[in-house]
Structures are given as structure tokens and as C-alpha cells.
Write a protein that holds these residues in place. Structure first.
Motif, PDB file in Angstrom:
ATOM      1  N   MET A  74       0.822  -1.211   0.000  1.00  0.00           N
ATOM      2  CA  MET A  74       0.000   0.000   0.000  1.00  0.00           C
ATOM      3  C   MET A  74       0.856   1.261   0.000  1.00  0.00           C
ATOM      4  N   LEU A  75       1.994   1.216   0.671  1.00  0.00           N
ATOM      5  CA  LEU A  75       2.838   2.400   0.797  1.00  0.00           C
ATOM      6  C   LEU A  75       3.882   2.506  -0.320  1.00  0.00           C
ATOM      7  N   ALA A  76       3.983   1.499  -1.174  1.00  0.00           N
ATOM      8  CA  ALA A  76       5.008   1.475  -2.223  1.00  0.00           C
ATOM      9  C   ALA A  76       5.017   2.704  -3.127  1.00  0.00           C
ATOM     10  N   PRO A  77       3.870   3.254  -3.496  1.00  0.00           N
ATOM     11  CA  PRO A  77       3.901   4.413  -4.399  1.00  0.00           C
ATOM     12  C   PRO A  77       4.488   5.681  -3.781  1.00  0.00           C
ATOM     13  N   PHE A  78       4.615   5.726  -2.458  1.00  0.00           N
ATOM     14  CA  PHE A  78       5.061   6.935  -1.778  1.00  0.00           C
ATOM     15  C   PHE A  78       6.559   6.938  -1.537  1.00  0.00           C
ATOM     16  N   SER A  79       7.132   8.130  -1.528  1.00  0.00           N
ATOM     17  CA  SER A  79       8.538   8.292  -1.139  1.00  0.00           C
ATOM     18  C   SER A  79       8.624   8.085   0.374  1.00  0.00           C
ATOM     19  N   PRO A  80       9.829   7.880   0.918  1.00  0.00           N
ATOM     20  CA  PRO A  80       9.944   7.733   2.376  1.00  0.00           C
ATOM     21  C   PRO A  80       9.346   8.912   3.146  1.00  0.00           C
ATOM     22  N   GLU A  81       9.531  10.133   2.626  1.00  0.00           N
ATOM     23  CA  GLU A  81       8.976  11.305   3.293  1.00  0.00           C
ATOM     24  C   GLU A  81       7.448  11.288   3.246  1.00  0.00           C
ATOM     25  N   GLU A  82       6.893  10.912   2.090  1.00  0.00           N
ATOM     26  CA  GLU A  82       5.442  10.851   1.952  1.00  0.00           C
ATOM     27  C   GLU A  82       4.851   9.766   2.861  1.00  0.00           C
ATOM     28  N   ARG A  83       5.556   8.647   2.969  1.00  0.00           N
ATOM     29  CA  ARG A  83       5.100   7.577   3.865  1.00  0.00           C
ATOM     30  C   ARG A  83       5.010   8.080   5.299  1.00  0.00           C
ATOM     31  N   ALA A  84       6.066   8.754   5.732  1.00  0.00           N
ATOM     32  CA  ALA A  84       6.084   9.272   7.105  1.00  0.00           C
ATOM     33  C   ALA A  84       4.934  10.248   7.325  1.00  0.00           C
ATOM     34  N   GLN A  85       4.715  11.131   6.358  1.00  0.00           N
ATOM     35  CA  GLN A  85       3.631  12.104   6.477  1.00  0.00           C
ATOM     36  C   GLN A  85       2.273  11.401   6.484  1.00  0.00           C
ATOM     37  N   PHE A  86       2.068  10.453   5.601  1.00  0.00           N
ATOM     38  CA  PHE A  86       0.809   9.710   5.522  1.00  0.00           C
ATOM     39  C   PHE A  86       0.516   8.988   6.834  1.00  0.00           C
ATOM     40  N   LEU A  87       1.508   8.276   7.368  1.00  0.00           N
ATOM     41  CA  LEU A  87       1.311   7.545   8.621  1.00  0.00           C
ATOM     42  C   LEU A  87       1.065   8.492   9.790  1.00  0.00           C
ATOM     43  N   SER A  88       1.736   9.641   9.774  1.00  0.00           N
ATOM     44  CA  SER A  88       1.504  10.638  10.817  1.00  0.00           C
ATOM     45  C   SER A  88       0.068  11.156  10.764  1.00  0.00           C
ATOM     46  N   LEU A  89      -0.420  11.425   9.568  1.00  0.00           N
ATOM     47  CA  LEU A  89      -1.796  11.895   9.411  1.00  0.00           C
ATOM     48  C   LEU A  89      -2.805  10.830   9.839  1.00  0.00           C
ATOM     49  N   LEU A  90      -2.532   9.572   9.526  1.00  0.00           N
ATOM     50  CA  LEU A  90      -3.418   8.484   9.953  1.00  0.00           C
ATOM     51  C   LEU A  90      -3.463   8.387  11.478  1.00  0.00           C
ATOM     52  N   ARG A  91      -2.295   8.472  12.113  1.00  0.00           N
ATOM     53  CA  ARG A  91      -2.255   8.422  13.580  1.00  0.00           C
ATOM     54  C   ARG A  91      -3.077   9.555  14.181  1.00  0.00           C
ATOM     55  N   ARG A  92      -2.942  10.732  13.604  1.00  0.00           N
ATOM     56  CA  ARG A  92      -3.682  11.888  14.098  1.00  0.00           C
ATOM     57  C   ARG A  92      -5.190  11.688  13.916  1.00  0.00           C
ATOM     58  N   ALA A  93      -5.593  11.171  12.768  1.00  0.00           N
ATOM     59  CA  ALA A  93      -7.009  10.932  12.503  1.00  0.00           C
ATOM     60  C   ALA A  93      -7.588   9.931  13.505  1.00  0.00           C
ATOM     61  N   VAL A  94      -6.832   8.897  13.809  1.00  0.00           N
ATOM     62  CA  VAL A  94      -7.311   7.869  14.730  1.00  0.00           C
ATOM     63  C   VAL A  94      -7.348   8.404  16.168  1.00  0.00           C
ATOM     64  N   SER A  95      -6.361   9.171  16.549  1.00  0.00           N
ATOM     65  CA  SER A  95      -6.306   9.661  17.929  1.00  0.00           C
ATOM     66  C   SER A  95      -7.356  10.729  18.202  1.00  0.00           C
ATOM     67  N   GLU A  96      -7.822  11.418  17.174  1.00  0.00           N
ATOM     68  CA  GLU A  96      -8.811  12.478  17.351  1.00  0.00           C
ATOM     69  C   GLU A  96     -10.234  11.986  17.153  1.00  0.00           C
ATOM     70  N   SER A  97     -10.413  10.690  16.831  1.00  0.00           N
ATOM     71  CA  SER A  97     -11.790  10.219  16.628  1.00  0.00           C
ATOM     72  C   SER A  97     -12.431   9.768  17.897  1.00  0.00           C
TER      73      SER A  97
END
Length: 72
Positions: free
Chosen positions: A49-72
Motif C-alpha cells: 500500500m505504501l510502495a507508491p510513496f517516497s519515504p517522506e510521503e510515507r512518514a507524512q501519511f502515517l503521521s496523518l493516519l495516527r492523528r485521525a485515529v487519535s482524534e476520533s
């Protein structure tokens, strides 16, 4: 969902002794074995799932997911 997992013997649900409104969920030994068995497949799917992203994009994507889950 928790009730289905309980019926399958993958977790236990009990009441908190200090606060009867709360439920305590814990994984059973069978649930632990299943999680260990499935872990390699989970890693493979995550990598695909993360293959299309650069390492920086992966980190940003996972950070955003963590934030979305913690704020729900």
C-alpha cells in the motif's frame, strides 16, 4: 466487532472492577497466536500500500493516519 472476536475465542471482555461502566478487553492465547501468524501478511500488505510513496510521503501519511485515529 469485539463481540464477534470474543465468540471466536480471540479476546476476553470483562467489567472493570473499579468502574463497572468500563469494559476491559484482553487478547487470549489463541488471539495472540493468530496475530503472530498473520503479522507477516500484514507487513506485506502495508508495504504494498505504501510502495507508491517516497519515504517522506510515507512518514507524512502515517503521521496523518495516527492523528485521525487519535482524534476520533
Amino acid at each position: 466487532m469485539l463481540e464477534r472476536l470474543r465468540r471466536r475465542g480471540l479476546l476476553d471482555i470483562t467489567r472493570d472492577a473499579g468502574d463497572r461502566r468500563r469494559k476491559v478487553v484482553s487478547i487470549t492465547e489463541e488471539g495472540r497466536r493468530l496475530a503472530i501468524r498473520l503479522a507477516p501478511a500484514v507487513v506485506t500488505v502495508s508495504e504494498q500500500m505504501l510502495a507508491p510513496f517516497s519515504p517522506e510521503e510515507r512518514a507524512q501519511f502515517l503521521s496523518l493516519l495516527r492523528r485521525a485515529v487519535s482524534e476520533s
